[in-house]
Design a protein around this motif. Sequence first.
Motif, PDB file in Angstrom:
ATOM      1  N   ALA A 172       0.834  -1.203   0.000  1.00 20.50           N
ATOM      2  CA  ALA A 172       0.000   0.000   0.000  1.00 20.50           C
ATOM      3  C   ALA A 172       0.866   1.250   0.000  1.00 20.50           C
ATOM      4  O   ALA A 172       0.560   2.247  -0.674  1.00 20.50           O
ATOM      5  CB  ALA A 172      -0.938  -0.007   1.203  1.00 20.50           C
ATOM      6  N   ALA A 173       1.962   1.199   0.736  1.00 21.69           N
ATOM      7  CA  ALA A 173       2.884   2.348   0.769  1.00 21.69           C
ATOM      8  C   ALA A 173       3.418   2.626  -0.630  1.00 21.69           C
ATOM      9  O   ALA A 173       3.444   3.775  -1.088  1.00 21.69           O
ATOM     10  CB  ALA A 173       4.024   2.072   1.738  1.00 21.69           C
ATOM     11  N   LEU A 174       3.813   1.567  -1.301  1.00 23.08           N
ATOM     12  CA  LEU A 174       4.356   1.735  -2.649  1.00 23.08           C
ATOM     13  C   LEU A 174       3.302   2.286  -3.596  1.00 23.08           C
ATOM     14  O   LEU A 174       3.591   3.144  -4.441  1.00 23.08           O
ATOM     15  CB  LEU A 174       4.893   0.397  -3.174  1.00 23.08           C
ATOM     16  N   GLY A 175       2.073   1.822  -3.451  1.00 27.63           N
ATOM     17  CA  GLY A 175       0.986   2.360  -4.267  1.00 27.63           C
ATOM     18  C   GLY A 175       0.842   3.856  -4.056  1.00 27.63           C
ATOM     19  O   GLY A 175       0.699   4.633  -4.999  1.00 27.63           O
ATOM     20  N   LEU A 176       0.883   4.267  -2.811  1.00 29.16           N
ATOM     21  CA  LEU A 176       0.791   5.698  -2.484  1.00 29.16           C
ATOM     22  C   LEU A 176       1.942   6.478  -3.101  1.00 29.16           C
ATOM     23  O   LEU A 176       1.749   7.543  -3.703  1.00 29.16           O
ATOM     24  CB  LEU A 176       0.834   5.880  -0.964  1.00 29.16           C
ATOM     25  N   ILE A 177       3.130   5.946  -2.946  1.00 30.17           N
ATOM     26  CA  ILE A 177       4.323   6.631  -3.437  1.00 30.17           C
ATOM     27  C   ILE A 177       4.261   6.785  -4.956  1.00 30.17           C
ATOM     28  O   ILE A 177       4.496   7.861  -5.497  1.00 30.17           O
ATOM     29  CB  ILE A 177       5.582   5.852  -3.010  1.00 30.17           C
ATOM     30  N   ASN A 178       3.914   5.706  -5.637  1.00 25.74           N
ATOM     31  CA  ASN A 178       3.820   5.771  -7.095  1.00 25.74           C
ATOM     32  C   ASN A 178       2.670   6.658  -7.534  1.00 25.74           C
ATOM     33  O   ASN A 178       2.787   7.416  -8.499  1.00 25.74           O
ATOM     34  CB  ASN A 178       3.654   4.374  -7.685  1.00 25.74           C
ATOM     35  N   GLY A 179       1.561   6.544  -6.834  1.00 26.17           N
ATOM     36  CA  GLY A 179       0.406   7.380  -7.164  1.00 26.17           C
ATOM     37  C   GLY A 179       0.768   8.857  -7.050  1.00 26.17           C
ATOM     38  O   GLY A 179       0.423   9.664  -7.921  1.00 26.17           O
ATOM     39  N   MET A 180       1.455   9.207  -6.015  1.00 26.62           N
ATOM     40  CA  MET A 180       1.876  10.602  -5.826  1.00 26.62           C
ATOM     41  C   MET A 180       2.842  11.023  -6.930  1.00 26.62           C
ATOM     42  O   MET A 180       2.718  12.117  -7.485  1.00 26.62           O
ATOM     43  CB  MET A 180       2.543  10.759  -4.454  1.00 26.62           C
ATOM     44  N   ALA A 181       3.784  10.161  -7.227  1.00 31.33           N
ATOM     45  CA  ALA A 181       4.742  10.482  -8.289  1.00 31.33           C
ATOM     46  C   ALA A 181       4.009  10.711  -9.607  1.00 31.33           C
ATOM     47  O   ALA A 181       4.321  11.636 -10.357  1.00 31.33           O
ATOM     48  CB  ALA A 181       5.764   9.356  -8.433  1.00 31.33           C
TER      49      ALA A 181
END
Lengths: 339, 339
Positions: free
Chosen positions: B254-263
């Motif tokens: 989920a953290a990675l999803g957030l990080i990529n989504g933000m990017a």
Amino acid sequence: MLLRAKIADIARIAGLSSASVSRILNGHGRYSEETAKRVKKIADEIGYYKNRSAADLASPTNNTIGVINYPAETGANDQVIRGIMEEANHNGLDVIIMMSERDDQESIGRTVQNMIERRVFGVLFLSVRPDQEIIDKLKQANIYPQEVASASDHQISYVSSNDFQIGYQATKFLINQGYHEIGFVGADISEDFIGVNRYQGYQKALAESRIKPDDRWIFEGDGKYSYESGIQAVQYFEQGPIRISAVLATSDDAALGLINGMADVGKHIPDDLAVIGIDGTQVCVRNRPQITSVTQNFRLMGQMAVDELIRPNRKITDVRQIEIPFSIEQRETTKQGLR
Amino acid sequence: MLLRAKIADIARIAGLSSASVSRILNGHGRYSEETAKRVKKIADEIGYYKNRSAADLASPTNNTIGVINYPAETGANDQVIRGIMEEANHNGLDVIIMMSERDDQESIGRTVQNMIERRVFGVLFLSVRPDQEIIDKLKQANIYPQEVASASDHQISYVSSNDFQIGYQATKFLINQGYHEIGFVGADISEDFIGVNRYQGYQKALAESRIKPDDRWIFEGDGKYSYESGIQAVQYFEQGPIRISAVLATSDDAALGLINGMADVGKHIPDDLAVIGIDGTQVCVRNRPQITSVTQNFRLMGQMAVDELIRPNRKITDVRQIEIPFSIEQRETTKQGLR
DNA sequence: CTGAAAGCGCTTACAG
DNA sequence: CTGAAAGCGCTTACAG
């Protein structure tokens, strides 16, 4: 609710013989639906569970297939296993999985010993390559061995991609994008069957395009397709006098190592270095930049491996090579739109 | 080299009884080293492999433990399995692994049925949570069930982290870094035992710091700790009127999803949003930016789970909760140096 | 130190 | 459609 009820208990309660109960529970032979219903109800009520040891001992057939895996953390094997489970379920087969170390023949040997003792009817090796001695042991025990998502030149069948083609196509892809000085990273190119094949494909593509290969473009690292090999390759290429413009990383892990290594020294992907990985696991689309990759169809490999195991007229001496198609997915670590 | 040699064959050749051969091969009772050597040599020569079905049927003890896993692709379970194998090997235990779907009780039930039929002496559920009915089945069959790297409020022992503490400490960590509007992403906070506990820890940390919680800071997504939940959370927070400065992502995925989504929407981590994940898998150090995480000790969980299974005087009715310490690793997705 | 014998819980021809 | 009986290959008291 008996503790560990057995067929004889059901038979007694139902006023039948054990033979009839066995037939009903397994759906063999003829019996009246009426008694079948009664028997199943009793089995349920007294909490009966077949004792597989007894059943396996009594019956000449065994419908369990063994899988030997290792804890890889890349996700590729999980895909293979999905394929195996799917196909096994469709065919009423049981699957038991055991772990070994990837390159430790003693560990593999112990696991195989265990599989033989369990009299599975076939053993699938997932990215694990047993030596010839172990393969022979299995065959002598009349158990069919098979590699999945991996290949070797031993006397064993495998279901995998064509690694020569992978090396060849990946390199051609880079050449077509305009790259000429192309590194090759992470695989052992002299001993390792997969490494050798990918390397030969790489060489052929270079030769076809009249690109003079340079030994210094090769960085094997630990030769195990590892992330660390990728990291180290950056040191190797950055510190040496050789310039390369692209790299064929022999795994997604190695590709990621290269990408991170480059980022850590302030270089840009793909401008300073283009990268293509091999496997096409999750990380390719979840990393930023997304990783261009040779994408293998691991799930299909798992399915085909099971099909191969249950192929009619399969002989224990058969050695067949099944090749599963792969594709190349253009993402962000190679130039866009060029040809 | 006989096809499927048996003990009787060895006995005949050695001029002994099957009983003696069995004792020698298993190292039970007394026998002369001399005959033992001879027997082992013969066994080797004729290619003898114990038939485990027969052995298991004849003997009241079974030293195989069953593991029920699912193909997660995150690597956490691979770590648990390493721990299990280590500890099992040290204790002369066999391990067989079978796959099921994570949340499909029917799939879990079928797998458990299979384990019962094999008469394993304990079943470890890896991040798989069986319902009470399945747990009871196992206990009635006198097989000890245990969850690993997962917890529930069913009548079953588990070895896991303290999820309340994870939620509490992770939130406090963010607060101590100066973040006040803290999102909570990816877990089901009403039905899911782990989600509820992490959420309560999160709430307590907020309350202790006099931060007024806002329901709109919560984004459950699919409630399955998924990458997609993280991606969707970005839409949710970016499009809504709510501003948050940090997020407790309930998994690394989920953290990675957030990080990529933000990017992908051009925002910066951690300046626009700080992120802490839970698990501490490989991706945390291999991603750029590296992900600050609550790091769980999965390998130790695996070891402890085996120890728990073989604990002397363990009763089938025991329900014990073993908590394994976790740590918080500061990386690049939260501010540096602040307190 | 060794052996004869019973038994583990199923399945499978065979006979009816 | 059903049953009696043998057999699968081990292990384990028991007796010596």
